[in-house]
Design a protein around this motif. Structure first.
Motif, PDB file in Angstrom:
ATOM      1  N   LEU A   1      36.039  29.716  33.474  1.00  0.00           N
ATOM      2  CA  LEU A   1      34.805  29.321  34.148  1.00  0.00           C
ATOM      3  C   LEU A   1      34.033  30.552  34.620  1.00  0.00           C
ATOM      4  CD1 LEU A   1      32.930  27.180  35.409  1.00  0.00           C
ATOM      5  CD2 LEU A   1      34.402  27.223  37.437  1.00  0.00           C
ATOM      6  N   ALA A   2      34.746  31.546  35.129  1.00  0.00           N
ATOM      7  CA  ALA A   2      34.095  32.783  35.573  1.00  0.00           C
ATOM      8  C   ALA A   2      33.419  33.487  34.405  1.00  0.00           C
ATOM      9  CB  ALA A   2      35.122  33.703  36.225  1.00  0.00           C
ATOM     10  N   LEU A   3      34.066  33.478  33.241  1.00  0.00           N
ATOM     11  CA  LEU A   3      33.500  34.121  32.058  1.00  0.00           C
ATOM     12  C   LEU A   3      32.161  33.483  31.679  1.00  0.00           C
ATOM     13  CD1 LEU A   3      34.181  36.284  29.924  1.00  0.00           C
ATOM     14  CD2 LEU A   3      35.241  34.483  28.558  1.00  0.00           C
ATOM     15  N   PHE A   4      32.131  32.161  31.642  1.00  0.00           N
ATOM     16  CA  PHE A   4      30.883  31.461  31.328  1.00  0.00           C
ATOM     17  C   PHE A   4      29.847  31.662  32.435  1.00  0.00           C
ATOM     18  CE2 PHE A   4      33.499  29.118  28.274  1.00  0.00           C
ATOM     19  CZ  PHE A   4      32.622  28.984  27.217  1.00  0.00           C
TER      20      PHE A   4
ATOM     21  N   GLY B   1      37.483  41.782  33.219  1.00  0.00           N
ATOM     22  CA  GLY B   1      37.621  40.780  34.276  1.00  0.00           C
ATOM     23  C   GLY B   1      38.486  39.608  33.849  1.00  0.00           C
ATOM     24  N   LEU B   2      38.292  39.118  32.617  1.00  0.00           N
ATOM     25  CA  LEU B   2      39.094  38.001  32.105  1.00  0.00           C
ATOM     26  C   LEU B   2      40.566  38.375  32.030  1.00  0.00           C
ATOM     27  CD1 LEU B   2      39.233  35.150  30.802  1.00  0.00           C
ATOM     28  CD2 LEU B   2      38.873  36.274  28.588  1.00  0.00           C
ATOM     29  N   LEU B   3      40.854  39.572  31.539  1.00  0.00           N
ATOM     30  CA  LEU B   3      42.247  40.016  31.415  1.00  0.00           C
ATOM     31  C   LEU B   3      42.928  40.068  32.779  1.00  0.00           C
ATOM     32  CD1 LEU B   3      44.560  41.159  29.702  1.00  0.00           C
ATOM     33  CD2 LEU B   3      43.567  43.438  30.036  1.00  0.00           C
ATOM     34  N   LEU B   4      42.285  40.683  33.755  1.00  0.00           N
ATOM     35  CA  LEU B   4      42.885  40.781  35.089  1.00  0.00           C
ATOM     36  C   LEU B   4      42.985  39.407  35.748  1.00  0.00           C
ATOM     37  CD1 LEU B   4      41.228  44.025  36.515  1.00  0.00           C
ATOM     38  CD2 LEU B   4      43.545  43.725  35.632  1.00  0.00           C
ATOM     39  N   GLY B   5      41.979  38.564  35.549  1.00  0.00           N
ATOM     40  CA  GLY B   5      42.023  37.221  36.119  1.00  0.00           C
ATOM     41  C   GLY B   5      43.185  36.403  35.573  1.00  0.00           C
ATOM     42  N   LEU B   6      43.407  36.487  34.267  1.00  0.00           N
ATOM     43  CA  LEU B   6      44.515  35.743  33.652  1.00  0.00           C
ATOM     44  C   LEU B   6      45.865  36.300  34.092  1.00  0.00           C
ATOM     45  CD1 LEU B   6      43.156  35.261  30.008  1.00  0.00           C
ATOM     46  CD2 LEU B   6      43.524  33.477  31.722  1.00  0.00           C
ATOM     47  N   ILE B   7      45.981  37.630  34.199  1.00  0.00           N
ATOM     48  CA  ILE B   7      47.245  38.236  34.630  1.00  0.00           C
ATOM     49  C   ILE B   7      47.599  37.773  36.046  1.00  0.00           C
ATOM     50  CG2 ILE B   7      48.331  40.412  35.312  1.00  0.00           C
ATOM     51  CD1 ILE B   7      46.870  41.736  32.951  1.00  0.00           C
ATOM     52  N   PHE B   8      46.645  37.851  36.961  1.00  0.00           N
ATOM     53  CA  PHE B   8      46.893  37.413  38.334  1.00  0.00           C
ATOM     54  C   PHE B   8      47.216  35.928  38.385  1.00  0.00           C
ATOM     55  CE2 PHE B   8      45.272  41.451  39.786  1.00  0.00           C
ATOM     56  CZ  PHE B   8      45.808  41.601  41.058  1.00  0.00           C
ATOM     57  N   SER B   9      46.481  35.119  37.621  1.00  0.00           N
ATOM     58  CA  SER B   9      46.692  33.675  37.652  1.00  0.00           C
ATOM     59  C   SER B   9      48.070  33.295  37.124  1.00  0.00           C
ATOM     60  CB  SER B   9      45.602  32.972  36.834  1.00  0.00           C
ATOM     61  OG  SER B   9      44.335  33.153  37.418  1.00  0.00           O
ATOM     62  N   PHE B  10      48.460  33.867  35.997  1.00  0.00           N
ATOM     63  CA  PHE B  10      49.781  33.564  35.441  1.00  0.00           C
ATOM     64  C   PHE B  10      50.887  34.051  36.372  1.00  0.00           C
ATOM     65  CE2 PHE B  10      47.824  32.574  31.360  1.00  0.00           C
ATOM     66  CZ  PHE B  10      48.691  31.610  30.869  1.00  0.00           C
ATOM     67  N   GLN B  11      50.670  35.205  37.003  1.00  0.00           N
ATOM     68  CA  GLN B  11      51.672  35.708  37.936  1.00  0.00           C
ATOM     69  C   GLN B  11      51.831  34.767  39.114  1.00  0.00           C
ATOM     70  OE1 GLN B  11      53.632  38.269  37.469  1.00  0.00           O
ATOM     71  NE2 GLN B  11      54.673  38.082  39.441  1.00  0.00           N
ATOM     72  N   MET B  12      50.719  34.278  39.646  1.00  0.00           N
ATOM     73  CA  MET B  12      50.788  33.344  40.776  1.00  0.00           C
ATOM     74  C   MET B  12      51.370  32.001  40.358  1.00  0.00           C
ATOM     75  SD  MET B  12      47.324  33.925  43.009  1.00  0.00           S
ATOM     76  CE  MET B  12      46.237  33.661  41.619  1.00  0.00           C
TER      77      MET B  12
ATOM     78  N   THR C   1      38.053  37.343  38.178  1.00  0.00           N
ATOM     79  CA  THR C   1      37.325  37.543  36.926  1.00  0.00           C
ATOM     80  C   THR C   1      35.852  37.818  37.182  1.00  0.00           C
ATOM     81  OG1 THR C   1      38.861  36.027  35.807  1.00  0.00           O
ATOM     82  CG2 THR C   1      36.789  36.512  34.681  1.00  0.00           C
ATOM     83  N   THR C   2      35.255  37.080  38.118  1.00  0.00           N
ATOM     84  CA  THR C   2      33.832  37.264  38.420  1.00  0.00           C
ATOM     85  C   THR C   2      33.551  38.638  39.027  1.00  0.00           C
ATOM     86  OG1 THR C   2      33.576  34.882  38.810  1.00  0.00           O
ATOM     87  CG2 THR C   2      31.868  36.326  39.690  1.00  0.00           C
ATOM     88  N   ILE C   3      34.308  38.998  40.061  1.00  0.00           N
ATOM     89  CA  ILE C   3      34.056  40.264  40.754  1.00  0.00           C
ATOM     90  C   ILE C   3      34.341  41.461  39.860  1.00  0.00           C
ATOM     91  CG2 ILE C   3      34.795  41.714  42.681  1.00  0.00           C
ATOM     92  CD1 ILE C   3      35.365  39.064  44.223  1.00  0.00           C
ATOM     93  N   VAL C   4      35.508  41.446  39.210  1.00  0.00           N
ATOM     94  CA  VAL C   4      35.862  42.567  38.336  1.00  0.00           C
ATOM     95  C   VAL C   4      34.911  42.625  37.143  1.00  0.00           C
ATOM     96  CG1 VAL C   4      37.642  43.522  36.818  1.00  0.00           C
ATOM     97  CG2 VAL C   4      38.272  42.571  39.040  1.00  0.00           C
TER      98      VAL C   4
END
Length: 590
Positions: free
Chosen positions: A425-428, A445-456, A531-534
C-alpha cells in the motif's frame, strides 16, 4: 466425538459443491466460451454493480470470518467490531482517490501502474510480493473449512482440503472471472445462511435473544471502550481504526483481486457504487458473525469444549455447535457446513483468478516478448492463463497442509495481509500521491518495509493471548478435562488455553521481547510507515545527489503524465502543465 452429520446433510453439501462446479461449466460453454483473454480475466467488462459488490465482500471475508470472528467474540469479546469504523473511513479513499487512476488505465494487472510510474523492476518486486502473500493466504482459507468438516463429520483435514481445492480449481480454471463472480454471489448467500442458522438455533435453545445478551454481559464479553495507547494491547480503538484502515486499503484499494473485479463493470461510477455497496454487506456480515460467538458462548457457558477436550482449537467452535444443536433439523447441519465451504470456495477462486492474471501480465508476457521479440497476442493468452490457474489451485492445496502451524485463522490471515499489504500500500501511495518518489528510492523502502514486517510477524516467539474466562464445572467428562486441555495446548502451539478448573496448571513466566508483543494489527501500519518514510526520504536524497531521476512521470521533458496521480493532485499538475505550456508559447513568440 460422534458425528451427527447424516445423509440429508451430505446430500445438501454435495448439491452445493455440484452447483458451484456446474456454474463453471455453464460459463465455459456459453457466451464467448472464455476464448478471449478479456472475457476470461475481465468478464468482458460487462458485469453489473451488485454481483461485483457481493464478490468484493466474499473475496476476503470468507471462512476466516465465519470461524475466526465468531471465535474472536467467544474468547475476547466484542471489541473487534470497532474495525467496521475503519471500513467506513476507508471506502471513500479507495473509491475516489485510488480507483479512478486504475480505471483510467484499464489494465488487467494493477502492477502495470507501477511500471508506468516507476519502472519494470518495481512492478516485478510488487507482483512477487503479492504472489507470496496470496499463496500463504490461500493455505489459511482452505485449512479453515477443513477444520470444520473434520469437527463435524470426522472426515480428515487432508480429504476436506483436497475436495474443496479440486472443485475450486476446476470451476475457476474453466469458467474464468464470470464463473468466479457468479459463484461468489451464490456462495455468499450460503455464508449468510450458515451464520443465521447458528443464531436462530441458539435463540431457540436459549428461549430468545435476551438470555444470550445476559450471559455475554455477565462474562464481560461486551467491550467497546478500550482506548489504551499501549501498542502491545491486542485490540484497542487505535489499533483497530488505524490498522483496519491500512488493511482495508491494501485489500480494496490496491489489491489485484479487488481491482480486477472493479474493472469488470461498465464504467467508473458503477465501480464506485460497487465499493459503496460492499460497506453495508461487510458490516452486516461482521456484526452477525460476532453475535454468533456470543450465541455459542451461551450454549457452552458452563462447559467450554476446549477445556473438555472435545476440540483442539476454538476455531472449531461453530462446527461443533452445529453438531450439538442442528442434528434434529434434517439438512440444517449440511447447510451450515456448505456455508463454510462456499465461503472458502469464493475466496480461493478469487485468488486463483487474480494470480493467473498477474502471472500472465507480469511474468509470461514480458518473458515472451524478451525471447521472441514480439508481444504475446491476446488470442494466444487464454490457454496459458488457464494452465496457471490450475497450477495455482494445486499450490493452494499444498499450502493448506502447512496452515495448522500459523495459529488461529483470523489472526493468521490478518497477520499475512499486514506483513505484505502495508508495504505494498505504501508503494502505491508513494506513486499515486507524490511526484518526488523514484524507483530506486521506493524499492529501498519496500525492501526495508518487508524485512521489518516479516521480522515482526514471524521472527520471534510471541506470548499466548490471554482470553476471557471460561467454565468447565458443567462438563460431563470433568475428570478428563484438565489432561485433555493440557494435551491440546501442547499440540496447538499458538492456541491459548486458560484453565479455570480447580486444578490449574501453573505456567512458567516467560519474558518476551517487546518488539514481538506488539498487536498484530500494527504490523501493517509499521510496514506502511517504514516503506513510506524510507521510500520518500531516499528518493529525495538519491535525486539530490543525482543517483536517480524521476523521468517516468513525464510524457516529454516538461509535461507530467497526470493520469498517474490521484484526482486532486492530477488537477493541480494539469494546471501546472497548462501554465508551463503558456510560458513556453510566450517564449517561442518572442
Amino acid at each position: 466425538m460422534e458425528s451427527t452429520f447424516d445423509d440429508w446433510d451430505f446430500a445438501v453439501l454435495i448439491t452445493i459443491l455440484v452447483i458451484s462446479a456446474m456454474i463453471g461449466l455453464y460459463y465455459r460453454y456459453t457466451g464467448g466460451k472464455q476464448k478471449t483473454i478479456k472475457e476470461y480475466l475481465m468478464a468482458d467488462q460487462s458485469m453489473t454493480t451488485l454481483p461485483v459488490a457481493v464478490s468484493l465482500m466474499a473475496s476476503f471475508m470468507s471462512s476466516i470470518s465465519l470461524l475466526g470472528v465468531s471465535s474472536e467474540s467467544y474468547q475476547f469479546g466484542t471489541m473487534f467490531c470497532v474495525i467496521n469504523l475503519s471500513y467506513i473511513i476507508s471506502t471513500p479513499i479507495a473509491a475516489y482517490l485510488f480507483l479512478p487512476v486504475f480505471y483510467r488505465m484499464r489494465s488487467m494487472s494493477v502492477y502495470e501502474y507501477l511500471e508506468r510510474r516507476f519502472g519494470h523492476s518495481t512492478r516485478l518486486a510488487a507482483s512477487i510480493s503479492y504472489s507470496v502473500q496470496m499463496i500463504l493466504y490461500m493455505g489459511i482459507v482452505l485449512y479453515a473449512p477443513a477444520l470444520a468438516l473434520e469437527a463435524v463429520t470426522g472426515i480428515s483435514k487432508a480429504t476436506a482440503i483436497l475436495v474443496i481445492g479440486i472443485i475450486c480449481t476446476f470451476y475457476s480454471t474453466i469458467g474464468g472471472l464470470k464463473a468466479v463472480l457468479i459463484t461468489d454471489v451464490f456462495q455468499s448467500l450460503l455464508m449468510f445462511c450458515g451464520i443465521y442458522s447458528v443464531i436462530v438455533v441458539a435463540a431457540i435453545k436459549a428461549g430468545g435473544l435476551s438470555p444470550i445478551w445476559q450471559v455475554a454481559v455477565e462474562r464481560n464479553r461486551f467491550e467497546f471502550a478500550d482506548f489504551s495507547l499501549d501498542p502491545t494491547v491486542r485490540h484497542t480503538w487505535w489499533s483497530l481504526l488505524i490498522g483496519g484502515m491500512v488493511t482495508y486499503l491494501s485489500l480494496y484499494g490496491v489489491n489485484q483481486v479487488q481491482v480486477q473485479r472493479l474493472l469488470s463493470v461498465r464504467d467508473l461510477e458503477s465501480a464506485q457504487a460497487a465499493l459503496w455497496w460492499v460497506l453495508p454487506i461487510l458490516c452486516i456480515l461482521s456484526f452477525s458473525t460476532l453475535f454468533t460467538g456470543l450465541a455459542i458462548l451461551y450454549y457452552y457457558r458452563n462447559c467450554d469444549p476446549l477445556l473438555e477436550g472435545r476440540i483442539q482449537s476454538r476455531d472449531q467452535l461453530m462446527p461443533l455447535f452445529a453438531v450439538d444443536t442442528m442434528g434434529e433439523y434434517p439438512g440444517l447441519c449440511g447447510l451450515f457446513v456448505s456455508g463454510i465451504f462456499s465461503a472458502s470456495l469464493s475466496t480461493v477462486s478469487s485468488a486463483v483468478s487474480s494470480l493467473s492474471t498477474v502471472t500472465l501480465e507480469d511474468y509470461i508476457k514480458p518473458l515472451y516478448k524478451h525471447f521472441k521479440n514480439k508481444p504475446l497476442l491476446d488470442a494466444n493468452s487464454t490457454l496459458p492463463s488457464k494452465i496457471m490457474a490450475c497450477i495455482y489451485g494445486l499450490v493452494c492445496i499444498g499450502m493448506a497442509f502447512t496452515a495448522d502451524s500459523m495459529g488461529g485463522v483470523l489472526q493468521a490471515s490478518l497477520t499475512i495481509f499486514g506483513i505484505v499489504g502495508g508495504p505494498l500500500l505504501a508503494l502505491f501511495t508513494l506513486g499515486l500521491c507524490t511526484t518526488r518518489a523514484n524507483q530506486r528510492g521506493v524499492l529501498l523502502g519496500l525492501l526495508l518495509g518487508l524485512i521489518f514486517s516479516f521480522q515482526m510477524g514471524f521472527g520471534g516467539p510471541k506470548p499466548p493471548e490471554k482470553t476471557l474466562d471460561f467454565k468447565d464445572d458443567g462438563c460431563s467428562n470433568k475428570n478428563g478435562t484438565l489432561v485433555a486441555a493440557a494435551l491440546t495446548q501442547m499440540l496447538n502451539y499458538n492456541t491459548t488455553v486458560i484453565l479455570e478448573s480447580s486444578s490449574r496448571i501453573e505456567q512458567t513466566a516467560v519474558e518476551y521481547n517487546w518488539f514481538y508483543r506488539l498487536s498484530y494489527l500494527w504490523l501493517s501500519v509499521i510496514g506502511f510507515l517504514i516503506t513510506t518514510i524510507v521510500g520518500y526520504a531516499s528518493s529525495f536524497l538519491l535525486e539530490k545527489f543525482k543517483l536517480a531521476d524521476n523521468k517516468q512521470i513525464y510524457l516529454d521533458n516538461k509535461q507530467i503524465d497526470v493520469e498517474l496521480f490521484i484526482p486532486p493532485l492530477a488537477r493541480r499538475l494539469r494546471e501546472q502543465n497548462e501554465s508551463n505550456a503558456e510560458e513556453l508559447t510566450k517564449l517561442e513568440s518572442i
